[in-house]
Design a protein around this motif. Structure first.
Motif, mmCIF file in Angstrom:
data_model
loop_
_atom_site.group_PDB
_atom_site.id
_atom_site.type_symbol
_atom_site.label_atom_id
_atom_site.label_comp_id
_atom_site.label_asym_id
_atom_site.label_seq_id
_atom_site.Cartn_x
_atom_site.Cartn_y
_atom_site.Cartn_z
ATOM 1 N N LEU A 1 0.845 -1.199 0.000
ATOM 2 C CA LEU A 1 0.000 0.000 0.000
ATOM 3 C C LEU A 1 0.879 1.248 0.000
ATOM 4 C CD1 LEU A 1 -2.883 1.279 0.331
ATOM 5 C CD2 LEU A 1 -2.464 1.232 2.788
ATOM 6 N N LEU A 2 0.577 2.169 -0.904
ATOM 7 C CA LEU A 2 1.329 3.419 -0.972
ATOM 8 C C LEU A 2 0.406 4.587 -0.621
ATOM 9 C CD1 LEU A 2 3.785 4.358 -3.838
ATOM 10 C CD2 LEU A 2 2.404 6.081 -2.709
ATOM 11 N N THR A 3 0.776 5.326 0.410
ATOM 12 C CA THR A 3 -0.015 6.502 0.790
ATOM 13 C C THR A 3 0.638 7.750 0.226
ATOM 14 O OG1 THR A 3 -0.547 5.440 2.888
ATOM 15 C CG2 THR A 3 -0.997 7.788 2.717
ATOM 16 N N GLU B 1 -1.197 -0.765 -4.392
ATOM 17 C CA GLU B 1 -2.491 -0.228 -4.011
ATOM 18 C C GLU B 1 -2.254 1.199 -3.533
ATOM 19 O OE1 GLU B 1 -5.656 -1.552 -0.842
ATOM 20 O OE2 GLU B 1 -4.440 -3.236 -1.534
ATOM 21 N N PHE B 2 -3.171 2.104 -3.839
ATOM 22 C CA PHE B 2 -2.949 3.503 -3.468
ATOM 23 C C PHE B 2 -3.922 4.006 -2.425
ATOM 24 C CE2 PHE B 2 -0.328 3.717 -7.212
ATOM 25 C CZ PHE B 2 0.568 4.715 -6.911
ATOM 26 N N GLU B 3 -3.460 4.989 -1.676
ATOM 27 C CA GLU B 3 -4.319 5.719 -0.750
ATOM 28 C C GLU B 3 -3.930 7.193 -0.912
ATOM 29 O OE1 GLU B 3 -5.132 5.023 3.890
ATOM 30 O OE2 GLU B 3 -3.113 5.731 3.528
ATOM 31 N N ARG C 1 -10.388 5.350 -2.512
ATOM 32 C CA ARG C 1 -8.971 5.466 -2.151
ATOM 33 C C ARG C 1 -8.661 6.840 -1.575
ATOM 34 N NH1 ARG C 1 -6.673 3.719 -7.930
ATOM 35 N NH2 ARG C 1 -8.305 5.201 -8.458
ATOM 36 N N GLY D 1 0.140 3.405 4.784
ATOM 37 C CA GLY D 1 0.881 2.684 3.753
ATOM 38 C C GLY D 1 2.191 2.073 4.221
ATOM 39 N N ASP D 2 2.659 1.069 3.456
ATOM 40 C CA ASP D 2 4.005 0.538 3.678
ATOM 41 C C ASP D 2 5.017 1.522 3.115
ATOM 42 O OD1 ASP D 2 2.898 -2.105 4.452
ATOM 43 O OD2 ASP D 2 2.235 -2.043 2.370
ATOM 44 N N VAL E 1 5.238 5.677 1.917
ATOM 45 C CA VAL E 1 4.534 6.939 2.080
ATOM 46 C C VAL E 1 5.239 7.996 1.253
ATOM 47 C CG1 VAL E 1 3.847 8.718 3.718
ATOM 48 C CG2 VAL E 1 3.812 6.330 4.407
#
Ligand code: UDP
Ligand code: MG
Length: 316
Positions: A2-4, A34-36, A61, A86-87, A89
């Motif tokens: 996950l990428l924030t 995956e995005f946030e 998202r 996220g993992d 950022v």
């Protein structure tokens, strides 16, 4: 994975739409992540919050944190780091001056080249008033001389970081924040990417010359104590000069006898010394006032509304 993406927004209603469209392209390209999108509304006075909510309604998202007033970009970044799940950022401006198109390269550097963070710097300052560029350059020269932390000229806050890096940043819960210095202070392996300056897509800059000037003082006070030792330096210098003057006067008195002239020069010297003393007290005061603010332990921001949860509490 996950990428924030943390996006501080202050009066960005016009730019938000462009930003989202541009990000959408990048998100489509990077299928493996995956995005946030975490928008931090820094007390905007226009319809920024409504715009963000509209985006959130139709794209799950999109997350947001909204402040009770304007706390400044540094506070927005800090809030973003706390709420980011996220993992990886990343911090980026809402005005597209931090090109999202660089993200795939940044991602690659962390995932396959083993870096902990990827930072960016702009190699040109085109489109910026020359006076501003000049003072910016002077600031970086000065602060790198008097501070042990490396602060890179032209560095942006645009940066992709892994969890370890983010957690380290969160441990620095200081009130007077100067991110460009904090990034360097925490260490880790950082890769630098360079890009040409891009002009803001819509809306206008939130940084007046004065605001930037005060921000640079913030940086110096936060990352160097050299100005504090200025007083001692001047003190020693003046002691030396006055010792020589005393010897001169005594010798003259012995050789040529009594003379009482010289008060204009005396007044000049007094005013000069008075000036140096006030300057040094002022420097002392600026450190003291920051210490005072720090000791009060006020929160860095106040969140009024959000559609997500805090990932990490302040650890101190
Ligand atoms: N920003 C913010 N709070 C502020 C000022 C600015 O969150 O008090 C945000 C702004 O919305 C933008 C980013 O910080 O996303 C950079 O601001 P700006 O583009 O005005 O600065 P410049 O690029 O001109 O240095
Ligand atoms: Mg900008």
């Amino acid at each position: 994975m996950l990428l924030t993406a943390i996006v501080p927004c202050y009066n960005e209603e016009e730019a938000l739409h462009f930003f989202y469209e541009e990000m959408k392209k990048v998100m489509e390209k990077m299928q493996e992540v995956e995005f946030e999108l975490l928008f931090v509304n820094d007390g905007s006075k226009d319809n920024t919050l409504q715009e963000i909510k509209k985006l959130a309604d139709y794209d799950s998202r999109v997350k947001f944190v909204s402040f009770s007033r304007n706390f400044g970009k540094e506070a927005a970044i800090y809030a973003g780091l706390q709420y980011a799940g996220g993992d990886l950022v990343c911090i980026m401006d809402a005005d597209l001056q931090d090109p999202p198109a660089l993200l795939p390269d940044m991602y690659h550097a962390i995932v396959s080249e083993g870096y902990d963070s990827v930072a960016t710097r702009r190699v040109s300052r085109k489109g910026e008033p020359p006076v501003r560029s000049f003072f910016a350059r002077m600031f970086y020269r000065l602060i790198n001389k008097i501070s042990r932390t490396d602060i890179v000229d032209g560095a942006r806050d645009y940066r992709l970081m892994n969890r370890g890096f983010v957690d380290a940043l969160l441990e620095l819960g200081e009130y007077n924040r100067f991110s460009k210095g904090l990034f360097g202070w925490v260490g880790f392996r950082t890769k630098w990417l360079e890009f040409e300056n891009v002009e803001r897509v819509a809306g206008e800059t939130k940084w007046s010359f004065w605001k930037l000037f005060m921000y640079s003082i913030e940086g110096i006070v936060a990352f160097s104590t050299v100005p504090l030792s200025m007083a001692s330096f001047f003190g020693v210098l003046m002691c030396g000069i006055s010792a020589l003057a005393i010897i001169f006067i005594i010798v003259r008195q012995i050789l040529y006898g009594g003379s009482a002239f010289g008060w204009p020069s005396m007044v000049c010297i007094m005013i000069f010394l008075g000036g140096i003393q006030l300057l040094c007290i002022g420097v002392l005061g600026s450190y003291l006032s920051r210490t005072y603010l720090e000791v009060k332990r006020r929160p860095i921001y106040i969140c009024k509304e959000t559609n997500t949860i805090k990932h990490k509490e302040e650890q101190a």
